[in-house]
Design a protein around this motif. Structure first.
Motif, PDB file in Angstrom:
ATOM      1  N   SER A  67       1.060   3.244   1.042  1.00 25.59           N
ATOM      2  CA  SER A  67       1.803   2.058   1.461  1.00 25.59           C
ATOM      3  C   SER A  67       0.938   0.813   1.297  1.00 25.59           C
ATOM      4  CB  SER A  67       2.240   2.201   2.931  1.00 25.59           C
ATOM      5  OG  SER A  67       1.108   2.273   3.775  1.00 25.59           O
ATOM      6  N   PRO A  68       1.554  -0.338   1.039  1.00 28.57           N
ATOM      7  CA  PRO A  68       2.974  -0.490   0.727  1.00 28.57           C
ATOM      8  C   PRO A  68       3.269  -0.069  -0.705  1.00 28.57           C
ATOM      9  CG  PRO A  68       1.891  -2.597   0.505  1.00 28.57           C
ATOM     10  CD  PRO A  68       0.834  -1.628   0.972  1.00 28.57           C
ATOM     11  N   GLN A  69       4.541   0.025  -1.062  1.00 27.43           N
ATOM     12  CA  GLN A  69       4.903   0.342  -2.442  1.00 27.43           C
ATOM     13  C   GLN A  69       4.710  -0.854  -3.344  1.00 27.43           C
ATOM     14  OE1 GLN A  69       8.865   1.957  -2.647  1.00 27.43           O
ATOM     15  NE2 GLN A  69       8.074   4.050  -2.476  1.00 27.43           N
ATOM     16  N   ASN A  70       5.038  -2.024  -2.819  1.00 22.19           N
ATOM     17  CA  ASN A  70       4.890  -3.265  -3.577  1.00 22.19           C
ATOM     18  C   ASN A  70       4.200  -4.298  -2.706  1.00 22.19           C
ATOM     19  OD1 ASN A  70       6.637  -2.742  -6.127  1.00 22.19           O
ATOM     20  ND2 ASN A  70       7.949  -2.130  -4.444  1.00 22.19           N
TER      21      ASN A  70
ATOM     22  N   GLU B 291      -6.428 -14.031  -1.297  1.00 20.53           N
ATOM     23  CA  GLU B 291      -6.094 -13.254  -0.101  1.00 20.53           C
ATOM     24  C   GLU B 291      -6.842 -11.928  -0.061  1.00 20.53           C
ATOM     25  OE1 GLU B 291      -1.480 -14.720   0.759  1.00 20.53           O
ATOM     26  OE2 GLU B 291      -1.977 -12.590   0.666  1.00 20.53           O
ATOM     27  N   PHE B 292      -6.995 -11.412   1.157  1.00 24.74           N
ATOM     28  CA  PHE B 292      -7.580 -10.101   1.400  1.00 24.74           C
ATOM     29  C   PHE B 292      -6.437  -9.082   1.375  1.00 24.74           C
ATOM     30  CE2 PHE B 292     -10.862  -7.344   3.027  1.00 24.74           C
ATOM     31  CZ  PHE B 292     -10.196  -6.406   3.791  1.00 24.74           C
ATOM     32  N   ILE B 293      -6.625  -8.017   0.612  1.00 24.25           N
ATOM     33  CA  ILE B 293      -5.542  -7.049   0.400  1.00 24.25           C
ATOM     34  C   ILE B 293      -5.983  -5.675   0.890  1.00 24.25           C
ATOM     35  CG2 ILE B 293      -4.357  -5.740  -1.420  1.00 24.25           C
ATOM     36  CD1 ILE B 293      -4.454  -8.494  -2.976  1.00 24.25           C
ATOM     37  N   THR B 294      -5.051  -4.968   1.518  1.00 25.44           N
ATOM     38  CA  THR B 294      -5.305  -3.597   1.950  1.00 25.44           C
ATOM     39  C   THR B 294      -4.182  -2.695   1.488  1.00 25.44           C
ATOM     40  OG1 THR B 294      -6.549  -4.260   3.920  1.00 25.44           O
ATOM     41  CG2 THR B 294      -5.589  -2.059   3.926  1.00 25.44           C
ATOM     42  N   ILE B 295      -4.560  -1.590   0.879  1.00 28.16           N
ATOM     43  CA  ILE B 295      -3.614  -0.552   0.463  1.00 28.16           C
ATOM     44  C   ILE B 295      -4.017   0.718   1.188  1.00 28.16           C
ATOM     45  CG2 ILE B 295      -2.744   0.794  -1.476  1.00 28.16           C
ATOM     46  CD1 ILE B 295      -3.539  -1.619  -3.279  1.00 28.16           C
ATOM     47  N   ASN B 296      -3.016   1.412   1.721  1.00 29.38           N
ATOM     48  CA  ASN B 296      -3.284   2.587   2.550  1.00 29.38           C
ATOM     49  C   ASN B 296      -2.820   3.880   1.900  1.00 29.38           C
ATOM     50  OD1 ASN B 296      -4.299   1.220   5.020  1.00 29.38           O
ATOM     51  ND2 ASN B 296      -2.273   0.271   4.931  1.00 29.38           N
ATOM     52  N   CYS B 297      -3.523   4.957   2.238  1.00 30.39           N
ATOM     53  CA  CYS B 297      -3.192   6.281   1.707  1.00 30.39           C
ATOM     54  C   CYS B 297      -3.388   7.298   2.833  1.00 30.39           C
ATOM     55  CB  CYS B 297      -4.108   6.599   0.527  1.00 30.39           C
ATOM     56  SG  CYS B 297      -3.897   8.248  -0.167  1.00 30.39           S
TER      57      CYS B 297
ATOM     58  N   THR C  38       0.886   1.749  -5.537  1.00 30.26           N
ATOM     59  CA  THR C  38       1.172   0.433  -4.956  1.00 30.26           C
ATOM     60  C   THR C  38       1.089  -0.589  -6.071  1.00 30.26           C
ATOM     61  OG1 THR C  38       0.298   0.981  -2.764  1.00 30.26           O
ATOM     62  CG2 THR C  38       0.364  -1.360  -3.378  1.00 30.26           C
ATOM     63  N   SER C  39       2.206  -1.263  -6.320  1.00 31.17           N
ATOM     64  CA  SER C  39       2.233  -2.285  -7.363  1.00 31.17           C
ATOM     65  C   SER C  39       1.810  -3.619  -6.761  1.00 31.17           C
ATOM     66  CB  SER C  39       3.639  -2.386  -7.955  1.00 31.17           C
ATOM     67  OG  SER C  39       3.666  -3.377  -8.954  1.00 31.17           O
TER      68      SER C  39
ATOM     69  N   LYS D  85      -7.246  11.655   8.351  1.00 30.57           N
ATOM     70  CA  LYS D  85      -6.604  11.930   7.061  1.00 30.57           C
ATOM     71  C   LYS D  85      -6.034  10.628   6.463  1.00 30.57           C
ATOM     72  CE  LYS D  85      -5.436  16.773   8.007  1.00 30.57           C
ATOM     73  NZ  LYS D  85      -6.122  16.849   9.306  1.00 30.57           N
ATOM     74  N   HIS D  86      -6.894   9.657   6.338  1.00 30.40           N
ATOM     75  CA  HIS D  86      -6.445   8.335   5.909  1.00 30.40           C
ATOM     76  C   HIS D  86      -7.548   7.634   5.112  1.00 30.40           C
ATOM     77  CE1 HIS D  86      -5.752   3.970   6.443  1.00 30.40           C
ATOM     78  NE2 HIS D  86      -4.488   4.320   6.320  1.00 30.40           N
ATOM     79  N   SER D  87      -7.123   6.924   4.082  1.00 32.97           N
ATOM     80  CA  SER D  87      -8.053   6.128   3.296  1.00 32.97           C
ATOM     81  C   SER D  87      -7.447   4.757   3.048  1.00 32.97           C
ATOM     82  CB  SER D  87      -8.335   6.813   1.957  1.00 32.97           C
ATOM     83  OG  SER D  87      -9.162   6.010   1.132  1.00 32.97           O
TER      84      SER D  87
END
Lengths: 108, 114
Positions: free
Chosen positions: A7-10, A17-23, A102-103, A68-70
């Motif tokens: 998440s997120p998908q898009n 900006e500071f960006i975070t993508i989760n798994c 995540t796009s 169980k998260h990255s």
């Protein structure tokens, strides 16, 4: 059922900006990989993690084995960071599973 | 150092035919993994070869097979092609077992089944 949830998908961000993508994943793993795929299909491996944190330039990847998260963080995002980011988990059963990606679009 | 190369880059086949795709890993890399990418299913693991032996296999039917040669070059074969086999097929090489090492991806072979 997908073993790996991303998440997120898009994601659309303004430059800087500071960006975070989760798994998140469901069972015990041996390692987790973060991949970057640009339009046109080319895939680049960003990180391989089995514990802790890694940093490469403006990219930071962390993993919490107990939860169980990255996460993949991009600091000071730039339009050239626009790509699809994919989490790939190597399970202890010797099988790779992938998140749906995540796009990311970074607007100047 | 040359990167991972895949041939051909594009391929058009008809249902029922078979196809062979080739992957040349980075020099010194002993592991080659194959992946299928489709808009609907995303990336899926096909199999991994290490030192000429298949080490891991994903959840694909037996129509999908592969092999690795002594020089680490690998081929994958799909027999009796179906429309759903249309996809981007990617290979990746790594020094040792793919799960525990950085993978280097090739540009992919785009297969269209008509």
């Amino acid at each position: 059922k997908n073993e790996v949830e991303q998440s997120p998908q898009n994601l659309t961000a303004q430059e800087g900006e500071f960006i975070t993508i989760n798994c998140s994943y469901s069972v015990g793993i041996s390692a987790l990989h973060w991949l970057q795929q640009h339009p046109g299909g080319g895939i680049v491996s960003l990180f391989m993690l089995s514990s802790g944190k890694k940093k490469h330039g403006r990219l930071i990847a962390t993993i919490n084995i107990q939860e169980k998260h990255s996460s993949l963080h991009i600091t000071a995002s730039h339009p050239r960071d626009s790509a699809v980011y994919i989490c790939a988990v190597f399970f202890t059963g010797n099988q790779f599973y992938f998140g749906t990606g995540t796009s990311l679009t970074v607007i100047p | 150092k040359a990167g991972v190369t895949q041939t051909p880059r594009y391929l058009i086949k008809t249902r029922g035919q078979q196809v062979t795709l080739s992957c040349s890993p980075i020099s010194g890399h002993r592991s080659v993994s194959w992946y299928q990418q489709t808009p609907g299913q995303g990336l899926q693991f096909l199999f991994e070869y290490f030192s000429e032996t298949q080490r891991n296999k994903g959840n694909f039917p037996g129509r999908f097979s592969g092999r690795q040669f002594s020089n680490s070059r690998s081929e994958m074969n799909v027999s009796t092609l179906e429309l759903g086999d249309s996809a981007l097929y990617l290979c990746a090489s790594s020094l040792s077992r793919s799960g525990y090492n950085e993978q280097f991806f090739g540009p992919g072979t785009r297969l269209t089944v008509l």
